[in-house]
Design a protein around this motif. Structure first.
Motif, PDB file in Angstrom:
ATOM      1  N   LEU A  54      42.810 -20.382 -31.617  1.00 37.04           N
ATOM      2  CA  LEU A  54      41.980 -19.206 -31.795  1.00 37.04           C
ATOM      3  C   LEU A  54      41.421 -18.691 -31.080  1.00 37.04           C
ATOM      4  O   LEU A  54      41.524 -17.336 -30.866  1.00 37.04           O
ATOM      5  N   GLY A  55      40.994 -19.287 -29.968  1.00 38.14           N
ATOM      6  CA  GLY A  55      40.421 -18.532 -28.521  1.00 38.14           C
ATOM      7  C   GLY A  55      41.387 -17.672 -27.765  1.00 38.14           C
ATOM      8  O   GLY A  55      41.196 -16.556 -27.542  1.00 38.14           O
ATOM      9  N   ARG A  56      42.677 -18.061 -28.088  1.00 42.23           N
ATOM     10  CA  ARG A  56      43.695 -17.297 -27.390  1.00 42.23           C
ATOM     11  C   ARG A  56      43.960 -16.007 -28.058  1.00 42.23           C
ATOM     12  O   ARG A  56      44.001 -14.890 -27.399  1.00 42.23           O
ATOM     13  N   ILE A  57      44.012 -16.327 -29.319  1.00 43.71           N
ATOM     14  CA  ILE A  57      44.173 -14.952 -30.066  1.00 43.71           C
ATOM     15  C   ILE A  57      43.129 -13.927 -29.942  1.00 43.71           C
ATOM     16  O   ILE A  57      43.230 -12.751 -29.531  1.00 43.71           O
ATOM     17  N   GLU A  58      41.921 -14.520 -29.931  1.00 45.02           N
ATOM     18  CA  GLU A  58      40.633 -13.467 -29.642  1.00 45.02           C
ATOM     19  C   GLU A  58      40.531 -12.825 -28.522  1.00 45.02           C
ATOM     20  O   GLU A  58      40.489 -11.392 -28.080  1.00 45.02           O
ATOM     21  N   TYR A  59      41.204 -13.587 -27.332  1.00 44.08           N
ATOM     22  CA  TYR A  59      41.314 -13.159 -25.857  1.00 44.08           C
ATOM     23  C   TYR A  59      42.470 -12.180 -25.829  1.00 44.08           C
ATOM     24  O   TYR A  59      42.155 -11.162 -25.340  1.00 44.08           O
ATOM     25  N   GLN A  60      43.617 -12.275 -26.520  1.00 39.81           N
ATOM     26  CA  GLN A  60      44.685 -11.399 -26.395  1.00 39.81           C
ATOM     27  C   GLN A  60      44.292 -10.096 -27.381  1.00 39.81           C
ATOM     28  O   GLN A  60      44.660  -8.887 -26.759  1.00 39.81           O
ATOM     29  N   LYS A  61      43.582 -10.317 -28.198  1.00 33.91           N
ATOM     30  CA  LYS A  61      42.748  -8.971 -28.903  1.00 33.91           C
ATOM     31  C   LYS A  61      42.036  -8.245 -27.949  1.00 33.91           C
ATOM     32  O   LYS A  61      41.605  -7.071 -28.142  1.00 33.91           O
ATOM     33  N   GLY A  62      41.239  -8.800 -26.917  1.00 30.59           N
ATOM     34  CA  GLY A  62      40.047  -8.149 -26.092  1.00 30.59           C
ATOM     35  C   GLY A  62      38.785  -8.560 -26.609  1.00 30.59           C
ATOM     36  O   GLY A  62      38.068  -7.966 -26.050  1.00 30.59           O
ATOM     37  N   ASN A  63      38.806  -9.475 -27.501  1.00 31.58           N
ATOM     38  CA  ASN A  63      37.531  -9.747 -28.071  1.00 31.58           C
ATOM     39  C   ASN A  63      36.924 -10.959 -27.184  1.00 31.58           C
ATOM     40  O   ASN A  63      36.973 -12.234 -27.523  1.00 31.58           O
ATOM     41  N   ILE A  64      36.601 -10.305 -25.912  1.00 29.34           N
ATOM     42  CA  ILE A  64      36.151 -11.592 -24.894  1.00 29.34           C
ATOM     43  C   ILE A  64      34.775 -12.397 -25.312  1.00 29.34           C
ATOM     44  O   ILE A  64      35.078 -13.502 -25.222  1.00 29.34           O
ATOM     45  N   GLU A  65      33.849 -11.922 -25.926  1.00 27.50           N
ATOM     46  CA  GLU A  65      32.682 -12.836 -26.007  1.00 27.50           C
ATOM     47  C   GLU A  65      33.078 -13.694 -27.230  1.00 27.50           C
ATOM     48  O   GLU A  65      32.460 -14.807 -27.288  1.00 27.50           O
ATOM     49  N   ALA A  66      33.997 -13.298 -28.236  1.00 26.17           N
ATOM     50  CA  ALA A  66      34.409 -13.921 -29.358  1.00 26.17           C
ATOM     51  C   ALA A  66      35.106 -15.235 -28.870  1.00 26.17           C
ATOM     52  O   ALA A  66      35.083 -16.415 -29.245  1.00 26.17           O
ATOM     53  N   LEU A  68      35.260 -16.232 -25.855  1.00 29.92           N
ATOM     54  CA  LEU A  68      34.171 -17.450 -25.102  1.00 29.92           C
ATOM     55  C   LEU A  68      33.620 -18.396 -26.208  1.00 29.92           C
ATOM     56  O   LEU A  68      33.383 -19.473 -25.802  1.00 29.92           O
ATOM     57  N   HIS A  69      33.078 -17.637 -27.328  1.00 28.95           N
ATOM     58  CA  HIS A  69      32.248 -18.682 -28.249  1.00 28.95           C
ATOM     59  C   HIS A  69      33.355 -19.526 -28.896  1.00 28.95           C
ATOM     60  O   HIS A  69      32.850 -20.692 -29.116  1.00 28.95           O
ATOM     61  N   VAL A  70      34.483 -19.159 -29.094  1.00 30.72           N
ATOM     62  CA  VAL A  70      35.559 -20.149 -29.624  1.00 30.72           C
ATOM     63  C   VAL A  70      35.911 -21.276 -28.650  1.00 30.72           C
ATOM     64  O   VAL A  70      35.924 -22.438 -28.912  1.00 30.72           O
ATOM     65  N   PHE A  71      36.106 -20.927 -27.250  1.00 34.53           N
ATOM     66  CA  PHE A  71      36.414 -21.819 -26.441  1.00 34.53           C
ATOM     67  C   PHE A  71      35.347 -22.761 -25.874  1.00 34.53           C
ATOM     68  O   PHE A  71      35.294 -23.975 -25.630  1.00 34.53           O
ATOM     69  N   GLY A  72      33.806 -22.186 -26.212  1.00 34.11           N
ATOM     70  CA  GLY A  72      32.690 -23.059 -25.903  1.00 34.11           C
ATOM     71  C   GLY A  72      32.783 -24.199 -26.960  1.00 34.11           C
ATOM     72  O   GLY A  72      31.947 -25.296 -26.668  1.00 34.11           O
ATOM     73  N   GLY A  73      33.260 -24.077 -27.973  1.00 35.93           N
ATOM     74  CA  GLY A  73      33.237 -25.123 -29.037  1.00 35.93           C
ATOM     75  C   GLY A  73      34.247 -26.464 -28.562  1.00 35.93           C
ATOM     76  O   GLY A  73      34.360 -27.605 -29.298  1.00 35.93           O
ATOM     77  N   ILE A  74      35.067 -26.201 -27.656  1.00 34.67           N
ATOM     78  CA  ILE A  74      36.191 -27.340 -27.073  1.00 34.67           C
ATOM     79  C   ILE A  74      35.194 -28.414 -26.318  1.00 34.67           C
ATOM     80  O   ILE A  74      34.965 -28.151 -25.434  1.00 34.67           O
ATOM     81  N   ASP A  75      35.272 -29.519 -26.728  1.00 35.44           N
ATOM     82  CA  ASP A  75      34.755 -30.621 -25.865  1.00 35.44           C
ATOM     83  C   ASP A  75      35.606 -31.084 -24.740  1.00 35.44           C
ATOM     84  O   ASP A  75      36.363 -32.027 -24.669  1.00 35.44           O
ATOM     85  N   ILE A  76      35.257 -30.418 -23.693  1.00 31.65           N
ATOM     86  CA  ILE A  76      36.255 -30.588 -22.536  1.00 31.65           C
ATOM     87  C   ILE A  76      36.060 -32.153 -21.786  1.00 31.65           C
ATOM     88  O   ILE A  76      37.109 -32.786 -21.601  1.00 31.65           O
ATOM     89  N   ALA A  77      34.931 -32.482 -21.913  1.00 30.88           N
ATOM     90  CA  ALA A  77      34.626 -33.882 -21.297  1.00 30.88           C
ATOM     91  C   ALA A  77      35.270 -34.892 -22.091  1.00 30.88           C
ATOM     92  O   ALA A  77      35.799 -36.012 -21.758  1.00 30.88           O
ATOM     93  N   ALA A  78      35.477 -34.559 -23.672  1.00 31.72           N
ATOM     94  CA  ALA A  78      35.917 -35.839 -24.430  1.00 31.72           C
ATOM     95  C   ALA A  78      37.388 -35.849 -24.314  1.00 31.72           C
ATOM     96  O   ALA A  78      38.062 -36.689 -24.360  1.00 31.72           O
ATOM     97  N   ILE A  79      37.947 -34.516 -24.023  1.00 31.58           N
ATOM     98  CA  ILE A  79      39.392 -34.686 -24.254  1.00 31.58           C
ATOM     99  C   ILE A  79      40.287 -34.706 -22.684  1.00 31.58           C
ATOM    100  O   ILE A  79      41.576 -34.914 -22.537  1.00 31.58           O
ATOM    101  N   THR A  80      39.317 -34.791 -21.643  1.00 29.56           N
ATOM    102  CA  THR A  80      39.886 -34.777 -20.309  1.00 29.56           C
ATOM    103  C   THR A  80      40.617 -36.208 -20.227  1.00 29.56           C
ATOM    104  O   THR A  80      41.662 -36.319 -19.764  1.00 29.56           O
ATOM    105  N   PRO A  81      40.076 -37.262 -20.590  1.00 30.13           N
ATOM    106  CA  PRO A  81      40.693 -38.556 -20.275  1.00 30.13           C
ATOM    107  C   PRO A  81      42.224 -38.601 -20.921  1.00 30.13           C
ATOM    108  O   PRO A  81      43.087 -39.148 -20.474  1.00 30.13           O
ATOM    109  N   LYS A  82      42.212 -38.108 -22.207  1.00 31.86           N
ATOM    110  CA  LYS A  82      43.639 -37.945 -22.782  1.00 31.86           C
ATOM    111  C   LYS A  82      44.512 -37.240 -22.253  1.00 31.86           C
ATOM    112  O   LYS A  82      45.747 -37.728 -22.145  1.00 31.86           O
ATOM    113  N   MET A  83      44.236 -36.073 -21.852  1.00 30.23           N
ATOM    114  CA  MET A  83      44.912 -35.020 -20.748  1.00 30.23           C
ATOM    115  C   MET A  83      45.387 -35.919 -19.624  1.00 30.23           C
ATOM    116  O   MET A  83      46.516 -35.810 -19.047  1.00 30.23           O
TER     117      MET A  83
END
Length: 691
Positions: A54-66, A68-83
């Motif tokens: 969803l964040g990628r779609i908004e970024y490609q549309k040029g909706n930068i703040e939107a 960023l809001h979507v990407f901000g909901g991703i818990d990077i710390a939680a998914i880092t060990p799995k990656m």
């Protein structure tokens, strides 16, 4: 499945975000492919994956703040060990070519999707000028990959997804973000990280990073420390400073181009020229240009560039021969090359006439009437005439050449509206040499005002003109002002001039103190240069020759104070620097003469003339001593004095001694000539600079 709350959030974002561009971009078809792959591998999309898409779609549309809001909901710390687990297992499986491993919790496609989301979050922050946050976010990508695969990415790793593309973009972006956030240390660290770690970057990306790193090292204004020991191999060259590291990077780029691994970029040569100019190693630049493949630059440019390098490296005649080849083979009317040839020849008495011809040819070849080049041409013509005037045989010829020099310099000054420091300097100098001291003072003051006191040459010129007017107090005031505005390491010439002024005024003890202070500075300088703290190669040699000159001046000073032992110590210090010196032998002769050892003094003067037959002080001293001893004919003495005047026609001592010789002949004509010589000596002595 994507939760209803997330879908609702997506719907509400249309009124939330500002757009970067007026037209919306269509979503990339890779979005659909990523969804299909994720669904195929896990039968559903989890919360982070959905937000990434969803964040990628908004970024490609040029909706930068939107976005960023979507990407901000991703818990990077939680998914880092799995990656990390997924990446490390992927590498292990490739190494062992085994399929016995249990499937990871996260597929490589999902890892690629999430890393891209982190990258786009960094890009969104960059768009919003939140550069430090963007850099910290981008750094997470590199940290995850590097900690998962510390030995570097295997070849073709992640080729079946967008992982490589994302990593390459992140590696290239991170240093730029640190630069924008005014964090030069972090930027340098990121550049080195990009180049030392195996990121599977393509040749063009690596070349861009190397070029940008070299540019940053050259121009950012700070000093980067050497690479850490972890990245240094036993046999590798370790740059000591910014300039060396930048040169290394730019030379690597030139080598890559020679091997046809990258496209030609002319700015690489420009930056390398600047870097090697700073380092004083222009000979190396000439070698690089000579090794370039034919057709990259034209033969005319090649000749010109290489000639510039050799000229900068001090090999003037090699440069001149290259320019002559350019004129004969390529373009006899190449104005920049003609001006350069005039500069080379105009500085040498035996080539000054050729310098005049080259300058005239350059002026005749100016089709577009470029005022700047016309000013430069007249300036070089004036300099060549000035040099040529010093070899004139007769006074009439000398005056005529000096007049031509002054006219050319005035034309150059008028063309450039008196805004060129070099022209003002030579106008003042030429007027001073012709003893037109008021005009010389005017141009010297104009030069100092134009440069704002930033150039030591301007201060010294003004002091010399004032001292020629016997305005010693004003001269010392100017010198003190210059010393206040100059760093310790650049005070050498100023202190030297101050000591000479003090000597001229009879303040001999003060002069000794000033010389001692100057020698202390030179001693510290020589230690610093020998320890490699500075890169500039020529300044160390300059310090040694300058130091020898100081020892000579101090020896003369001690001789005038009748401190023979101190004078001998100074002369021994000079000999330790260079075994052969006409000035030292002359000073030794003066020392013997003051002690009353006239024959030893005469031998010392002859020794000086053996080293330099045109050493005017030795010619005059030998003539004076021969007159005292009466052991040679007047013809020998006259020949010595005439040679001295040929070398330095403005030397009052030579005219005075010639007057004494003519007076001793005691004939009406010789007495008349003697009177003229004494008059010339008096005029020259009265207007001679004290320093």
């Amino acid at each position: 499945m994507i939760s209803e709350s997330l879908a609702a959030e997506h719907h509400s974002l249309s009124g939330y975000s500002s757009k970067v561009s007026d037209s919306e971009k269509n979503p990339d078809i890779s979005n659909i492919e990523e969804v299909e792959l994720s669904l195929r591998e896990s039968s559903s999309l989890n919360y982070e994956e959905a937000r990434a898409l969803l964040g990628r779609i908004e970024y490609q549309k040029g909706n930068i703040e939107a976005a960023l809001h979507v990407f901000g909901g991703i818990d990077i710390a939680a998914i880092t060990p799995k990656m990390k687990i997924t990446l490390s297992r992927r590498v292990e499986r490739r190494k062992r070519r085994s399929h016995d491993y249990a499937p990871p919790q996260m597929s490589i496609h999902v890892v690629s999707l999430l890393l891209e989301a982190i990258f786009l979050k960094a890009k969104s922050l960059q768009h919003l000028h939140r550069f430090r946050e963007a850099a910290q976010t981008c750094k997470v990508i590199l940290d995850i990959v590097e900690s998962s695969i510390p030995q570097g990415l295997p070849e073709n790793f992640g080729a079946d997804c967008k992982l490589n593309e994302t990593l390459s973009a992140a590696v290239e972006l991170l240093p730029e973000l640190w630069k924008c956030s005014d964090s030069p240390r972090e930027a340098i660290s990121s550049y080195r990280r990009a180049l030392f770690y195996q990121w599977n970057l393509d040749a063009e990306t690596t070349a861009r990073i190397q070029k940008q790193f070299a540019i940053f090292l050259l121009y950012y204004g700070g000093e980067a420390g050497p690479p850490d020991l972890r990245s240094q191999m036993d046999t590798s060259f370790v740059p000591r400073n910014n300039i060396e590291e930048a040169i290394l990077l730019l030379m690597i780029l030139l080598r890559k181009f020679s091997l046809k691994r990258i496209e030609w970029d002319p700015s690489i040569l420009d930056h390398l020229s600047f870097a090697l100019s700073l380092s004083g190693d222009l000979r190396a630049l000439a070698n690089q240009i000579e090794e370039m493949l034919p057709g990259v630059i034209s033969r005319k440019e090649r000749y010109h560039y290489i000639a510039l390098c050799y000229y900068g490296a001090g090999e003037d005649l090699v440069a001149l021969n290259l320019l002559r080849k350019l004129f004969s083979v390529e373009d006899p009317h190449c104005v920049p090359a003609l001006l350069m040839a005039s500069r080379i020849c105009g500085e040498k008495p035996n080539l000054a006439e050729q310098g005049i011809n080259f300058a005239r040819r350059a002026l005749e070849s100016l089709d577009d009437k470029c005022s700047e080049l016309e000013g430069t041409g007249n300036y070089l013509l004036g300099v060549a005439h000035t040099t040529n005037s010093k070899s004139a045989v007769s006074d009439f010829e000398k005056v005529a050449r000096q007049s031509e020099a002054l006219q050319a310099l005035k034309r150059a000054g008028n063309i450039t509206s008196m805004k060129d420091p070099n022209i003002l300097y030579h106008l003042s100098l030429q007027n001073a040499e012709q003893r037109k001291l008021e005009a010389a003072l005017y141009y010297a003051k104009s030069l100092l005002k134009l440069e704002g006191g930033s150039n030591i040459k301007g201060w010294l010129l003004l002091v010399r003109v004032l001292s020629a007017q016997k305005r010693f107090v004003d001269s010392e005031t100017i010198l003190d002002a210059a010393l206040d505005q100059t760093g310790k390491w650049d005070q050498g010439e100023l202190l030297h001039t101050k000591a000479k002024l003090q000597t001229a005024q009879g303040h001999l003890k003060d002069a000794v103190d000033t010389y001692t202070q100057l020698l202390g500075i030179l001693h510290v300088q020589s230690k610093s240069f020998s320890s490699g703290k500075k890169l500039y190669k020529d300044r160390g040699c300059f310090s040694r020759s300058f130091e020898q000159e100081i020892w000579h001046d101090l020896a003369y000073l001690y001789i005038s104070l009748s401190r023979w032992q101190d004078a001998e110590i100074c002369l021994s210090k000079s000999k330790a620097i260079s075994s052969f010196s006409a000035v030292r032998d002359h000073a030794t002769g003066v020392l013997y003469e003051r002690k009353g050892l006239l024959k030893e003094a005469l031998n010392a003067f002859w020794s000086a003339l053996d080293i330099d037959p045109d050493h005017a002080p030795s010619l005059i001293s030998a003539a004076d001593l021969l007159m005292q001893l009466g052991s040679q004919s007047d013809a020998v003495v006259r020949n010595l004095l005439m040679n001295a005047l040929r070398v330095d026609r403005m030397n009052p001592s030579a005219w005075y001694n010639l007057g004494l010789l003519l007076k001793a002949e005691n004939t009406p004509s010789s007495l008349e000539e003697a009177a003229e010589c004494f008059q010339a000596a008096a005029i020259l002595e009265d207007s001679a600079p004290a320093c």
